[in-house]
Motif scaffolding. Sequence first.
Motif, PDB file in Angstrom:
ATOM      1  N   ARG A  99     -10.431 -36.127  14.893  1.00 14.03           N
ATOM      2  CA  ARG A  99      -9.904 -35.180  13.910  1.00 14.03           C
ATOM      3  C   ARG A  99     -10.686 -35.271  12.617  1.00 14.03           C
ATOM      4  NH1 ARG A  99      -5.077 -32.881  13.955  1.00 14.03           N
ATOM      5  NH2 ARG A  99      -4.807 -33.321  11.727  1.00 14.03           N
ATOM      6  N   SER A 100     -10.861 -34.113  11.978  1.00 11.55           N
ATOM      7  CA  SER A 100     -11.574 -34.070  10.702  1.00 11.55           C
ATOM      8  C   SER A 100     -10.635 -34.225   9.518  1.00 11.55           C
ATOM      9  CB  SER A 100     -12.334 -32.743  10.564  1.00 11.55           C
ATOM     10  OG  SER A 100     -11.421 -31.651  10.568  1.00 11.55           O
ATOM     11  N   TYR A 108      -1.945 -37.616  17.735  1.00 12.97           N
ATOM     12  CA  TYR A 108      -1.851 -36.250  18.213  1.00 12.97           C
ATOM     13  C   TYR A 108      -2.201 -36.226  19.690  1.00 12.97           C
ATOM     14  CZ  TYR A 108      -1.765 -35.151  13.266  1.00 12.97           C
ATOM     15  OH  TYR A 108      -1.412 -35.092  11.946  1.00 12.97           O
ATOM     16  N   GLU A 113      -5.591 -29.949  18.689  1.00 10.80           N
ATOM     17  CA  GLU A 113      -5.388 -30.644  17.429  1.00 10.80           C
ATOM     18  C   GLU A 113      -6.596 -31.470  17.030  1.00 10.80           C
ATOM     19  OE1 GLU A 113      -1.657 -32.486  18.797  1.00 10.80           O
ATOM     20  OE2 GLU A 113      -0.653 -31.405  17.185  1.00 10.80           O
ATOM     21  N   TYR A 114      -7.638 -31.423  17.854  1.00 18.61           N
ATOM     22  CA  TYR A 114      -8.853 -32.193  17.598  1.00 18.61           C
ATOM     23  C   TYR A 114     -10.027 -31.270  17.314  1.00 18.61           C
ATOM     24  CZ  TYR A 114      -6.303 -36.310  18.914  1.00 18.61           C
ATOM     25  OH  TYR A 114      -5.386 -37.332  18.931  1.00 18.61           O
ATOM     26  N   ASP A 115     -10.869 -31.706  16.378  1.00 17.60           N
ATOM     27  CA  ASP A 115     -11.975 -30.877  15.920  1.00 17.60           C
ATOM     28  C   ASP A 115     -13.315 -31.250  16.546  1.00 17.60           C
ATOM     29  OD1 ASP A 115     -10.222 -31.710  13.138  1.00 17.60           O
ATOM     30  OD2 ASP A 115     -10.330 -29.601  13.739  1.00 17.60           O
TER      31      ASP A 115
END
Length: 127
Positions: A99-100, A108, A113-115
């Motif tokens: 994640r950012s 999560y 939900e992950y970038d």
Amino acid sequence: QVQLVESGGGLVQTGGSLRLSCAPSGRSSNIYGMAWFRQAPGKERQFVAAISWSGAVTHYADSVKGRFTISRDDAKNSVYLQMNSLKAEDTAAYYCAGRSTLGGRYYYTGRYEYDYWGQGTQVTVSS
């Protein structure tokens, strides 16, 4: 854009172990929550394990609880997945994600939900 690179996959017999690693390639920004997902042929990508930014909180899918352990090294922006007592149904391509942003939760489980994502590493468990 941060690119993650997984390593450590391979062929292992039922009951064996593997340790997957994931690290950013090139210059990287802070990566907050991190996770592992997996995808078997013809199936949706599914959540395996997640770890909070601090590393203090972890969460696992029921199917791997007690057999897999997720950990991270903040100095390297890296995440690891120790997989023990492997079963044939663990066979899949394994992807790490990051994640950012910090967000409001410790972990999560949703893929959207992950970038940041890696290209995947294949794990094959033979019986």
